[in-house]
Design a protein around this motif. Structure first.
Motif, mmCIF file in Angstrom:
data_model
loop_
_atom_site.group_PDB
_atom_site.id
_atom_site.type_symbol
_atom_site.label_atom_id
_atom_site.label_comp_id
_atom_site.label_asym_id
_atom_site.label_seq_id
_atom_site.Cartn_x
_atom_site.Cartn_y
_atom_site.Cartn_z
ATOM 1 N N GLN A 111 -23.057 -31.983 -80.093
ATOM 2 C CA GLN A 111 -22.311 -30.728 -80.174
ATOM 3 C C GLN A 111 -23.130 -29.568 -79.614
ATOM 4 O O GLN A 111 -22.641 -28.745 -78.845
ATOM 5 C CB GLN A 111 -21.930 -30.443 -81.626
ATOM 6 N N ALA B 268 -11.692 -29.705 -86.142
ATOM 7 C CA ALA B 268 -12.802 -30.299 -85.411
ATOM 8 C C ALA B 268 -13.009 -29.646 -84.052
ATOM 9 O O ALA B 268 -14.121 -29.673 -83.514
ATOM 10 C CB ALA B 268 -12.570 -31.800 -85.238
ATOM 11 N N TRP C 105 -16.175 -28.095 -94.880
ATOM 12 C CA TRP C 105 -15.890 -29.321 -94.137
ATOM 13 C C TRP C 105 -15.544 -30.514 -95.016
ATOM 14 O O TRP C 105 -14.956 -31.485 -94.543
ATOM 15 C CB TRP C 105 -17.065 -29.673 -93.220
ATOM 16 N N ALA D 10 -15.893 -32.921 -79.667
ATOM 17 C CA ALA D 10 -15.191 -33.384 -80.865
ATOM 18 C C ALA D 10 -14.198 -34.486 -80.525
ATOM 19 O O ALA D 10 -13.852 -35.314 -81.374
ATOM 20 C CB ALA D 10 -14.476 -32.213 -81.538
ATOM 21 N N MET E 64 -7.295 -30.884 -81.236
ATOM 22 C CA MET E 64 -8.678 -30.419 -81.089
ATOM 23 C C MET E 64 -8.807 -29.387 -79.969
ATOM 24 O O MET E 64 -9.450 -28.353 -80.133
ATOM 25 C CB MET E 64 -9.593 -31.600 -80.770
ATOM 26 N N TYR F 280 -9.354 -36.592 -93.182
ATOM 27 C CA TYR F 280 -9.553 -37.501 -92.053
ATOM 28 C C TYR F 280 -9.638 -38.957 -92.523
ATOM 29 O O TYR F 280 -8.975 -39.841 -91.966
ATOM 30 C CB TYR F 280 -10.829 -37.114 -91.304
ATOM 31 N N TYR G 27 -22.938 -30.490 -92.090
ATOM 32 C CA TYR G 27 -21.867 -31.361 -91.611
ATOM 33 C C TYR G 27 -21.946 -32.737 -92.261
ATOM 34 O O TYR G 27 -20.951 -33.270 -92.773
ATOM 35 C CB TYR G 27 -21.971 -31.482 -90.089
ATOM 36 N N SER H 270 -15.014 -28.218 -78.091
ATOM 37 C CA SER H 270 -13.914 -29.053 -78.593
ATOM 38 C C SER H 270 -13.862 -30.388 -77.854
ATOM 39 O O SER H 270 -13.349 -31.382 -78.377
ATOM 40 C CB SER H 270 -12.570 -28.324 -78.452
ATOM 41 N N SER I 161 -12.959 -33.573 -94.028
ATOM 42 C CA SER I 161 -13.442 -34.951 -93.993
ATOM 43 C C SER I 161 -12.619 -35.861 -94.893
ATOM 44 O O SER I 161 -12.297 -37.006 -94.532
ATOM 45 C CB SER I 161 -14.919 -34.964 -94.413
ATOM 46 N N GLN J 273 -15.070 -26.559 -85.200
ATOM 47 C CA GLN J 273 -16.281 -26.795 -85.999
ATOM 48 C C GLN J 273 -17.607 -26.688 -85.247
ATOM 49 O O GLN J 273 -18.549 -26.067 -85.768
ATOM 50 C CB GLN J 273 -16.168 -28.170 -86.672
ATOM 51 N N GLN K 268 -7.989 -32.552 -87.493
ATOM 52 C CA GLN K 268 -8.732 -32.513 -86.225
ATOM 53 C C GLN K 268 -8.592 -31.184 -85.494
ATOM 54 O O GLN K 268 -9.399 -30.890 -84.607
ATOM 55 C CB GLN K 268 -8.276 -33.673 -85.334
#
Length: 439
Positions: free
Chosen positions: A152, A363, A262, A172, A306, A269, A387, A169, A266, A366, A360
């Motif tokens: 990232q 994401a 986050w 991601a 995303m 997800y 994270y 992005s 998560s 993020q 997402q």
């Protein structure tokens, strides 16, 4: 040379520099998404088989519910290792560079994945099989803990300041792209072989590609330069013009807040991609092939979400974009199980797509949202620890949901309540933080 000629040469040099910077930013984005997708592929395949075949192969001496719990617990082990990997690789990455650490994490992931692909099952070596599986899974998680934030930062720190969200992005997208590839491979294998053959050797195929993936991934990684932000920091250290690096004491509050932000994403997800795969195949009788196909479609849709999230956060700021995603995720959780329990495959697909896209969307925001909360010299460690600690919480969601159902006669409302509570905590944490856009 006349002053006018000097000016023209200067303008040409500036244009050439901007062109080089843009080319490197594009290369960083492309190489990072490709490298990340390759690294996530085996990790994603593990998530799919944990929900379908691992209980039978590695925990076969237990009853079905306990075996499923054991498989999901093993799945979570990889995420428990991620904060440690993020901390150690982040510490080194803040000192030796982003790219150097990414080469190391890629090699480690590839070796562990290949070994999982050739690992004997419980029927062959007994209790040593799950022990070896847990060990390799832990090392996978360690590697991924350093990989995610590093890739990232490699993309974000190469990107133009006003397009950091959009560029980051792309990295991601590596995870859902890997999920698509993993589920596509498993779907194809499941369609071509019998259930007995899939249990015997079919599930191993994605892991045995690891050596090829390592070779391709290293080629991609070696073509990208170190980030300008890290090079500038290293130059300041050489000249003695940089203050002592602030530690966790100064940034601990930011790490905790970002972790709370986050954790909800998560959880959503892993409910939408891991738990629900086990639920619809075991409780609703959906075939493995159909379930894999639904996840492929959902992950493809989530890649669009995303990109939208990344582009919007460059226009309206990180915090506002995150709140839009949180409100969407809250609505998706409320309707998720009513749609799933309809038993209609289109409604099941709609439920998974809605929740996964809402998660997402975050994401896409993020990478820039986390990175801009920390100074360059602490960015890798701070982002990685926040994270990965959040992902540890989220990765336990399939285990928690299975346990909840085992003790509530299959009720789904406690799972929804869990998601909603964490979502509200996340929204509070987003509101509590300052807007760091452009930092």
């Amino acid at each position: 040379m006349t002053p006018q000629e000097h000016m023209l040469d200067g303008n040409a040099a500036v244009r050439a520099q901007h062109s080089d910077e843009k080319r490197m930013a594009n290369r960083a984005a492309i190489s990072s998404i490709a490298g990340s997708a390759l690294e996530w592929l085996d990790f994603a395949a593990y998530g799919a088989i944990a929900a379908t075949v691992l209980p039978q192969l590695f925990f076969s001496s237990t009853d079905p519910t306990t075996a499923a719990l054991a498989a999901f617990a093993t799945f979570s082990v990889g995420f428990v290792a991620r904060p440690l990997g993020g901390l150690i690789c982040g510490y080194l990455g803040d000192r030796v560079g982003r790219r150097n650490m990414l080469v190391f994490t890629f090699l480690l992931m590839g070796i562990c994945s290949f070994l999982i692909g050739v690992l004997p099952t419980y029927a062959s070596i007994g209790v040593l099989a799950p022990v070896a599986l847990v060990t390799l899974r832990f090392m996978q998680g360690f590697a991924l803990g350093g990989e995610v934030t590093g890739s990232q930062l490699l993309t974000m720190e190469h990107a133009p300041k006003n397009r950091r969200g959009f560029y980051s992005s792309f990295i991601a997208m590596g995870s859902p792209l890997a999920q698509v590839l993993a589920n596509a491979v498993l779907f194809t294998v499941a369609a071509l072989v019998t259930n007995e053959q899939f249990l015997r050797f079919g599930w191993r195929i994605p892991f045995l590609f690891s050596f090829l993936l390592v070779a391709i991934g290293l080629f991609i990684r070696m073509r990208i330069s170190e980030t300008p932000a890290f090079e500038a920091q290293r130059k300041q250290k050489r000249t003695g013009r940089v203050e002592a690096t602030p530690g966790f004491g100064k940034h601990g509050g930011t790490i905790l807040r970002l972790m709370m932000v986050w954790a909800a994403v998560s959880i959503a997800y892993f409910i939408a991609t891991v738990f629900i795969l086990s639920y619809v195949t075991s409780k609703l009788g959906v075939s493995k092939q159909t379930a894999f196909a639904v996840l492929i479609v959902a992950h493809l849709c989530s890649m669009i979400a995303m990109g939208v999230g990344g582009a919007l956060c460059d226009r309206m700021g990180r915090r506002r974009a995150m709140l839009i995603g949180s409100r969407s995720m809250l609505a998706a959780f409320v309707v998720f199980f009513p749609l799933i329990l309809s038993g209609h495959i289109l409604l099941i697909g709609l439920a998974i797509v809605f929740l996964l896209c809402a998660a997402q969307f975050h994401a896409g925001v993020q990478p820039a949202y986390f990175a801009e909360a920390f100074p360059t010299e602490f960015r890798y460690r701070g982002s990685a620890v926040a994270y990965n600690l959040a992902v540890v919480i989220g990765s336990s969601a399939p285990f928690a949901a299975t346990l909840i159902q085992a003790h509530t006669a299959g009720a789904t409302w406690p799972i929804v309540a869990l998601g909603v509570v964490f979502n509200l905590i996340s929204m509070w944490a987003i509101h509590a933080g300052a807007e760091c856009y452009g930092e």
